[in-house]
Design an enzyme around this catalytic site. Sequence first.
Site, PDB file in Angstrom:
ATOM      1  N   LYS A  84      -0.146   3.782  -2.571  1.00 54.03           N
ATOM      2  CA  LYS A  84      -1.177   4.816  -2.411  1.00 54.03           C
ATOM      3  C   LYS A  84      -0.592   6.216  -2.259  1.00 54.03           C
ATOM      4  CE  LYS A  84      -4.624   1.615  -0.622  1.00 54.03           C
ATOM      5  NZ  LYS A  84      -4.195   0.399   0.026  1.00 54.03           N
ATOM      6  N   LYS A 114       2.874   6.538   5.283  1.00 57.26           N
ATOM      7  CA  LYS A 114       1.995   5.443   4.863  1.00 57.26           C
ATOM      8  C   LYS A 114       2.554   4.078   5.261  1.00 57.26           C
ATOM      9  CE  LYS A 114      -1.676   3.872   2.856  1.00 57.26           C
ATOM     10  NZ  LYS A 114      -1.642   2.713   3.783  1.00 57.26           N
ATOM     11  N   SER A 129       0.791  -1.235   0.000  1.00 56.90           N
ATOM     12  CA  SER A 129       0.000   0.000   0.000  1.00 56.90           C
ATOM     13  C   SER A 129       0.821   1.283   0.000  1.00 56.90           C
ATOM     14  CB  SER A 129      -0.950   0.013   1.207  1.00 56.90           C
ATOM     15  OG  SER A 129      -2.022  -0.875   0.998  1.00 56.90           O
ATOM     16  N   SER A 185      -6.005   2.962   4.614  1.00 56.17           N
ATOM     17  CA  SER A 185      -5.502   2.144   3.499  1.00 56.17           C
ATOM     18  C   SER A 185      -6.621   1.442   2.747  1.00 56.17           C
ATOM     19  CB  SER A 185      -4.484   1.103   4.009  1.00 56.17           C
ATOM     20  OG  SER A 185      -3.586   0.750   2.990  1.00 56.17           O
TER      21      SER A 185
END
Length: 389
Positions: free
Chosen positions: A64, A223, A61, A116
Amino acid sequence: MHKGCLLLLSFLLIFTSLLLPQGVQAAPAPGLSAEAAALIDVTSGRVIYSRQGDKQMRIASLTKIMTAIVAIEHGKLSDMAKVSKNAFGKEGSSIYLKLNEEMSLHHLLYGMMLRSGNDAATTIAEHVGGSVEGFAYLMNEKAKMIGMSNSSFKNPSGLDEEGHYSTANDMAKLTAYALKNPVFQEIVKTKVKKVPNPNESWDYVWLNKNKMLNLYEGSDGVKTGYTKLAKRCLVSSATRGGQQLAVVTLNDPDDWIDHAKLLDYGYKNYPLQQLATKGQPIEGTDFVAGASFAYPAESTEASRFTQQMELHQPTSTEYRLGDLGHLHISLNGKPVGTIPLVAKDSPRLKLKEHSAFSFQETDYSSANWMQKWLYFMQSFVRVLFTGQS
């Protein structure tokens, strides 16, 4: 005989160390559990530490980060995006959007970055790019623009897919780029976000999964990521004393600990070295620095900064407009920044400063036409995949 060999080896090591230029070796980095890692100074873009930084790996992720910056730059935050069948119930982490539910792009970005949500990522991609494939095209074009030469994006969520990968160094570049965007920076440093829920009497309340925001002083992003194949991935950032650093680790079972170690390492060994102050007289001239300039460097590197002056002709347009020339700063012969030269009474000294880093000027010199081209391609892709303009 054995003792003689050891004595000879010791002598050679000592002799060799005396021949090496002092200060060339960086301070030893802490031990890490990460398969790949990178530490970057956000403002300057200097990669302070890299371990297998160019190894192409799954990034889960962390993808992202790219999804967010592309959406922020190419979408309208107030737009309402509808959840499609493709986005609804998307596998992996989710913010549990309902089919045909509508949510603003801005709120979807919070759901994607804090929790997420793969459903949010897919909804964002389909809204901004016309389709997941169209949005992935925009992601890869943005990667080229930033200089991510070892990355390939296939989807907006980071779910494992053949041909979807990046590197620690590339993700560090991306993070430094994204953190210069105030919308992105505000989202990733948010610990808790409340968003209206059109389906229930209660609001959505999203807690940020990034524990670094609470574990490390000055932490302000970015993140988390995990899949069974990528394992634990993390990008974090922190700001102390006006210096923002970011860390990337891929496949790291001890990521929280390793990120604290690397951030500490960066602040201790690569503090900002103030090389010029706005309004400071330039020796041997009647000019002054039109901007302040600081660069992350070890104390041993202080003597290895060099300066080269470039003056404009008095008859040139730049000179007449007050841009008298530039002072180019290099470290170990490599250009690291450019400072504008102005008259000591120049009104430019009262203006807001722009970055003096040469790498940013290089990026931005092509940014205008590149952004226009990307907007054109976005529209083209939308028509190609949806038939709608």
